[in-house]
Design an enzyme around this catalytic site. Structure first.
Site, short mmCIF file in Angstrom:
data_model
loop_
_atom_site.label_atom_id
_atom_site.label_comp_id
_atom_site.label_asym_id
_atom_site.label_seq_id
_atom_site.Cartn_x
_atom_site.Cartn_y
_atom_site.Cartn_z
N LEU A 121 0.85 -1.20 0.00
CA LEU A 121 0.00 0.00 0.00
C LEU A 121 0.88 1.24 0.00
O LEU A 121 1.39 1.65 1.05
CB LEU A 121 -0.94 0.00 1.22
N ASP A 122 1.05 1.79 -1.17
CA ASP A 122 1.91 2.95 -1.31
C ASP A 122 1.09 4.24 -1.19
O ASP A 122 -0.04 4.29 -1.65
CB ASP A 122 2.60 2.91 -2.69
N GLU A 132 9.26 0.04 -5.61
CA GLU A 132 8.53 1.21 -6.11
C GLU A 132 8.99 1.54 -7.54
O GLU A 132 8.19 1.58 -8.47
CB GLU A 132 8.74 2.42 -5.19
P1 AFP Z 1 3.94 7.17 2.10
O1 AFP Z 1 3.57 5.74 1.74
O2 AFP Z 1 4.71 7.28 3.36
O3 AFP Z 1 2.78 8.09 2.02
O4 AFP Z 1 4.99 7.61 0.96
C1 AFP Z 1 4.55 7.73 -0.32
C2 AFP Z 1 5.72 7.80 -1.26
O5 AFP Z 1 6.56 6.69 -1.13
C3 AFP Z 1 5.25 7.94 -2.71
O6 AFP Z 1 4.06 7.28 -2.98
C4 AFP Z 1 5.11 9.42 -2.89
O7 AFP Z 1 5.22 9.83 -4.21
C5 AFP Z 1 6.21 9.95 -2.03
O8 AFP Z 1 6.47 8.97 -1.02
C6 AFP Z 1 5.83 11.23 -1.38
O9 AFP Z 1 6.87 11.67 -0.60
P2 AFP Z 1 6.89 13.18 -0.05
O10 AFP Z 1 5.77 13.28 0.94
O11 AFP Z 1 8.23 13.34 0.57
O12 AFP Z 1 6.69 14.09 -1.23
#
Ligand code: AFP
Length: 341
Positions: free
Chosen positions: A132-133, A289
């Site tokens: 879950l990204d 990713e």
């Molecule tokens: P989370 O899963 O912690 O929300 O991170 C999401 C992520 O890996 C990716 O999906 C986003 O594009 C990126 O990080 C956002 O990172 P920032 O908040 O530093 O811009």
């Protein structure tokens, strides 16, 4: 006596919504295209079905997140150092369970586990997955996603899993995909023969082919970067961002990689997560990713780089390795690299 209706001779019914074709279901599509795989024994097809099934379960949970106690953090951190959300943990369990049960995958690399998970079976495949990204978006009802990369194991089955099975080049992927839990839920994947997108029809519980042969426009007008970190970008990155402004590009940044990538894939654009003062090697993870999205981008005519080399050519040194990431429309990524190099 009941009279039969000839649909073909009844134009009003033929053109009505109920008579419209619902298209090719994912299962059928996988079956029809199975002979494209290098080792067409059916296991990869089954593995894709397992992923699709797990994604439906996660989709169900995501959709009711606000109704039951599924929002918020569990109070621990994952390997990326991010706070684990309840849905992160749940999605990890769902995918791991589906893949373990299926038996086609012998080892799993996940954002949520420190080392790889040995599934103790005769499976020929290895999977790297971010279940879950974009999970910091869960609580605010913004799109999130699942990202997966599939590799063929290199060592013989029934022998212990080796490093060479796990730390493979992105160019070794045999399939990759993502699920976008957005305004509709979509599964997009490639097995190296182009990219196809399927939209979930919740009342039928099936994915249907909605975006055949997806192509990323070579040029676009959208740039996606977290400009809040602008002060900590290297000067060449700042100059490229300035270039985007000079070109009157539109800035769009959701903060969910899958959602940002998917939009740029359809409309044309570039997504950038560069090295920053905080994340000296970039923030995103190569194995679960960037590799999958790089493979999909290339298969759709786009491009993916860390600023110096093709993402798919980076030899991972560890499971949770980070990388800078420039991905999207070919001409835009080429221009960005020209600024950076
Ligand atoms: P989370 O899963 O912690 O929300 O991170 C999401 C992520 O890996 C990716 O999906 C986003 O594009 C990126 O990080 C956002 O990172 P920032 O908040 O530093 O811009």
């Amino acid at each position: 006596m009941q009279r039969s209706i000839n649909i073909a001779s009844t134009p009003s019914i033929e053109t009505s919504r109920i008579a419209q074709s619902i298209g090719t279901a994912l299962d059928r599509f996988i079956k029809n295209n199975q002979n494209q795989f290098a080792y067409a024994s059916g296991e990869l097809s089954q593995l894709l079905r397992d992923i699709a099934l797990a994604s439906k379960v996660v989709n169900r949970e995501v959709n009711k997140a606000g109704l039951i106690d599924l929002m918020g953090a569990v109070g621990s951190q994952n390997m990326a150092g991010d706070e684990q959300q309840k849905l992160d943990v749940l999605a990890n369990i769902r995918f791991t369970r589906a893949l373990a049960k299926g038996g086609e995958v012998c080892a799993l690399v996940s954002e949520e586990s420190e080392s790889f998970v040995d599934l103790n079976n005769e499976g020929k495949y290895v999977i790297a997955i971010d279940p879950l990204d974009g999970s910091s978006n869960i609580d605010v009802n913004v799109s999130i996603g699942t990202i997966f990369s599939i590799y063929r194991r290199k060592s013989p089955v029934s022998t212990p899993i080796r490093e060479e099975d796990i730390l493979q080049l992105g160019s070794d992927q045999v399939a990759a995909g993502y699920v976008l839990y957005g305004s509709s839920t979509m599964l997009v994947y490639t097995t190296g023969h182009g990219v196809n997108g399927f939209t979930y029809e919740p009342t039928l519980g099936e994915y249907f082919l909605s975006h055949p042969h997806m192509q990323m426009p070579a040029e676009g007008k959208i740039y996606s970067i977290n400009e809040g970190s602008y002060n900590s970008f290297a000067e060449p990155v700042k100059r490229y961002v300035q270039h985007c402004k000079d070109q009157n590009y539109t800035a769009r940044y959701i903060g969910s990689l899958v959602a940002d990538f998917h939009r740029n894939m359809l409309k044309g654009g570039i997504y950038i997560y560069p090295a920053t003062a905080k994340d000296k090697f970039g923030k995103l993870r190569l194995m679960y990713e960037c590799n999958a999205l790089a493979y999909i981008a290339e298969q759709a005519g786009g491009m993916a780089s860390d600023g110096e080399q093709r993402i798919l050519d980076i030899k991972p040194g560890s499971l949770h390795q980070r990388t800078a990431f420039y991905v999207g429309s070919k001409n835009m990524v080429e221009t960005a690299i020209a600024y950076i190099k």
